[in-house]
Structures are given as structure tokens and as C-alpha cells.
Design a protein around this motif. Structure first.
Motif, PDB file in Angstrom:
ATOM      1  N   GLY A   1       0.812  -1.210   0.000  1.00 24.56           N
ATOM      2  CA  GLY A   1       0.000   0.000   0.000  1.00 24.56           C
ATOM      3  C   GLY A   1       0.843   1.256   0.000  1.00 24.56           C
ATOM      4  O   GLY A   1       0.561   2.209  -0.729  1.00 24.56           O
ATOM      5  N   GLY A   2       1.884   1.266   0.819  1.00 21.62           N
ATOM      6  CA  GLY A   2       2.759   2.439   0.874  1.00 21.62           C
ATOM      7  C   GLY A   2       3.412   2.735  -0.456  1.00 21.62           C
ATOM      8  O   GLY A   2       3.442   3.897  -0.911  1.00 21.62           O
ATOM      9  N   TYR A   3       3.905   1.694  -1.114  1.00 16.22           N
ATOM     10  CA  TYR A   3       4.544   1.927  -2.407  1.00 16.22           C
ATOM     11  C   TYR A   3       3.527   2.253  -3.498  1.00 16.22           C
ATOM     12  O   TYR A   3       3.827   3.017  -4.419  1.00 16.22           O
ATOM     13  N   ALA A   4       2.311   1.727  -3.398  1.00 13.45           N
ATOM     14  CA  ALA A   4       1.269   2.107  -4.358  1.00 13.45           C
ATOM     15  C   ALA A   4       1.022   3.608  -4.285  1.00 13.45           C
ATOM     16  O   ALA A   4       0.935   4.291  -5.309  1.00 13.45           O
ATOM     17  N   ALA A   5       0.936   4.130  -3.062  1.00 14.70           N
ATOM     18  CA  ALA A   5       0.742   5.577  -2.898  1.00 14.70           C
ATOM     19  C   ALA A   5       1.940   6.348  -3.436  1.00 14.70           C
ATOM     20  O   ALA A   5       1.781   7.358  -4.127  1.00 14.70           O
ATOM     21  N   LEU A   6       3.130   5.881  -3.127  1.00 16.47           N
ATOM     22  CA  LEU A   6       4.337   6.596  -3.537  1.00 16.47           C
ATOM     23  C   LEU A   6       4.458   6.713  -5.049  1.00 16.47           C
ATOM     24  O   LEU A   6       5.031   7.679  -5.557  1.00 16.47           O
ATOM     25  N   THR A   7       3.881   5.763  -5.795  1.00 16.63           N
ATOM     26  CA  THR A   7       3.949   5.854  -7.268  1.00 16.63           C
ATOM     27  C   THR A   7       3.257   7.100  -7.800  1.00 16.63           C
ATOM     28  O   THR A   7       3.541   7.522  -8.921  1.00 16.63           O
ATOM     29  N   LEU A   8       2.364   7.675  -7.014  1.00 16.71           N
ATOM     30  CA  LEU A   8       1.583   8.829  -7.487  1.00 16.71           C
ATOM     31  C   LEU A   8       2.179  10.172  -7.085  1.00 16.71           C
ATOM     32  O   LEU A   8       1.666  11.219  -7.489  1.00 16.71           O
ATOM     33  N   PHE A   9       3.251  10.151  -6.303  1.00 10.63           N
ATOM     34  CA  PHE A   9       3.824  11.392  -5.786  1.00 10.63           C
ATOM     35  C   PHE A   9       5.170  11.701  -6.421  1.00 10.63           C
ATOM     36  O   PHE A   9       5.839  10.821  -6.960  1.00 10.63           O
ATOM     37  N   ASP A  10       5.581  12.972  -6.325  1.00  8.71           N
ATOM     38  CA  ASP A  10       6.850  13.381  -6.912  1.00  8.71           C
ATOM     39  C   ASP A  10       8.026  12.852  -6.101  1.00  8.71           C
ATOM     40  O   ASP A  10       7.860  12.333  -5.002  1.00  8.71           O
ATOM     41  N   GLU A  11       9.207  13.019  -6.667  1.00  7.92           N
ATOM     42  CA  GLU A  11      10.405  12.433  -6.052  1.00  7.92           C
ATOM     43  C   GLU A  11      10.821  13.092  -4.746  1.00  7.92           C
ATOM     44  O   GLU A  11      11.666  12.561  -4.030  1.00  7.92           O
TER      45      GLU A  11
ATOM     46  N   VAL B   1      -6.448 -14.357   1.372  1.00 10.18           N
ATOM     47  CA  VAL B   1      -6.196 -14.755   2.757  1.00 10.18           C
ATOM     48  C   VAL B   1      -6.255 -13.571   3.718  1.00 10.18           C
ATOM     49  O   VAL B   1      -6.389 -13.763   4.925  1.00 10.18           O
ATOM     50  N   ALA B   2      -6.152 -12.360   3.194  1.00  6.95           N
ATOM     51  CA  ALA B   2      -6.233 -11.165   4.046  1.00  6.95           C
ATOM     52  C   ALA B   2      -6.646  -9.971   3.198  1.00  6.95           C
ATOM     53  O   ALA B   2      -6.305  -9.887   2.017  1.00  6.95           O
ATOM     54  N   ASN B   3      -7.389  -9.065   3.824  1.00  7.17           N
ATOM     55  CA  ASN B   3      -7.674  -7.794   3.165  1.00  7.17           C
ATOM     56  C   ASN B   3      -7.728  -6.703   4.222  1.00  7.17           C
ATOM     57  O   ASN B   3      -7.865  -6.985   5.410  1.00  7.17           O
ATOM     58  N   GLY B   4      -7.576  -5.475   3.766  1.00  3.77           N
ATOM     59  CA  GLY B   4      -7.580  -4.388   4.723  1.00  3.77           C
ATOM     60  C   GLY B   4      -7.604  -3.041   4.048  1.00  3.77           C
ATOM     61  O   GLY B   4      -7.738  -2.924   2.828  1.00  3.77           O
ATOM     62  N   GLN B   5      -7.457  -2.031   4.877  1.00  4.50           N
ATOM     63  CA  GLN B   5      -7.428  -0.649   4.413  1.00  4.50           C
ATOM     64  C   GLN B   5      -6.344   0.089   5.186  1.00  4.50           C
ATOM     65  O   GLN B   5      -6.091  -0.223   6.354  1.00  4.50           O
ATOM     66  N   GLN B   6      -5.745   1.052   4.534  1.00 11.72           N
ATOM     67  CA  GLN B   6      -4.594   1.749   5.089  1.00 11.72           C
ATOM     68  C   GLN B   6      -4.720   3.245   4.820  1.00 11.72           C
ATOM     69  O   GLN B   6      -5.189   3.656   3.761  1.00 11.72           O
TER      70      GLN B   6
END
Length: 152
Positions: free
Chosen positions: A73-83, A137-142
Motif C-alpha cells: 500500500g505504501g509503495y502504491a501511494a508513492l507511485t503517485l507522488f513526486d520524487e 487470505v487477508a484484506n484491509g485498508q490503510q
């Protein structure tokens, strides 16, 4: 989200930034996890099932399952932000739906709502059998907070 969007690749620059950051994570290295897909707002992390990440019954430990979900999840978000941006987890909730069994686990982080400060992601973890059969096997929200990258 259709299959084409799910498999869309991030730009090479974003892929490199995510991979470089992932390579600095001691826990992911320790667990033996690897990035399997980096797309805009979507990241997959694979964790091979091996004795070092299991609990006493032979299933992948909830801590390892949760850790790869959190990082996806953290890296999914980071793909949308600048460097100049980084993200930190503010909170996450994970439901363990079935024993984490299989040849490997695949965690998928998907951005549901990006924001200037807070971003919300869906977390899914699948147990994948050698024949490719997948079971959730697992799901969630962050919730993640966007911060400025610290000066080096």
C-alpha cells in the motif's frame, strides 16, 4: 478496475525510485519479499513461503502477511507522488480471512483515494498455489501521510 489498468506499468523513473526505496527496507529483505509489479497507484509484493516466515502450524505468519500488505500500500501511494515525497503509514486495519498457505503470498496495494496529505489504500493478500490458484487470505485498508523526503 479492468485487467488492462491493473497491469499498467509505472514510468521507468517511478519504477526505479520505488525499487531503490524497496531495496533499502531491511525487513522486506529479511523476509525474502520482492516487488512483482509497479503501476500507477498499484504495487504487488511477492513473499515466497518458506520455514523462516511461518508460524507453528506451517502457515505464513500474520506479521509477515501484514508487513507485505503495509509495504504494498505504501509503495502504491508513492507511485503517485513526486520524487521529493515519501509516505508513512498512519494506520491500517487488516482482516485475516484464511490461513496464509501456498507456494507464495502476493500482496496488492491499490490507491483508493490519493490526497495532498492523506492517502487511502486497499490491501489484499492472496495465497498462491504452484498451479496458480489464488485464494484471498487477508484484506484491509490503510491510511498514509505524505511527507517531504528528508535531506540526505
Amino acid at each position: 478496475m479492468d485487467d488492462q489498468r491493473q497491469q499498467e506499468q509505472a514510468t521507468p523513473a517511478v519504477q526505479k525510485r520505488i525499487q531503490d526505496s524497496f531495496d533499502l527496507q531491511g525487513l522486506m529483505s529479511h523476509l525474502g519479499a520482492r516487488l512483482a509489479h509497479i503501476g500507477p497507484g498499484r504495487v504487488h509484493i511477492v513473499l515466497p513461503s518458506r520455514p523462516e516466515v511461518t508460524q507453528q502450524h506451517g502457515y505464513v505468519h500474520a506479521g509477515a502477511t501484514s508487513a507485505i500488505a503495509d509495504s504494498a500500500g505504501g509503495y502504491a501511494a508513492l507511485t503517485l507522488f513526486d520524487e521529493d515525497s515519501e509516505v508513512l503509514t498512519v494506520e491500517y486495519k487488516i482482516n485475516l480471512l484464511a490461513p496464509a498457505a501456498g507456494d507464495h503470498l502476493e500482496a496488492i496495494g491499490t490507491v483508493l483515494k490519493p490526497g495532498r496529505t492523506l492517502t487511502v489504500c486497499r490491501l489484499e493478500v492472496y495465497g498462491v498455489q504452484p498451479d496458480g490458484e489464488r485464494k484471498l487470505v487477508a484484506n484491509g485498508q490503510q491510511t498514509l501521510i505524505r511527507v517531504t523526503r528528508p535531506a540526505e
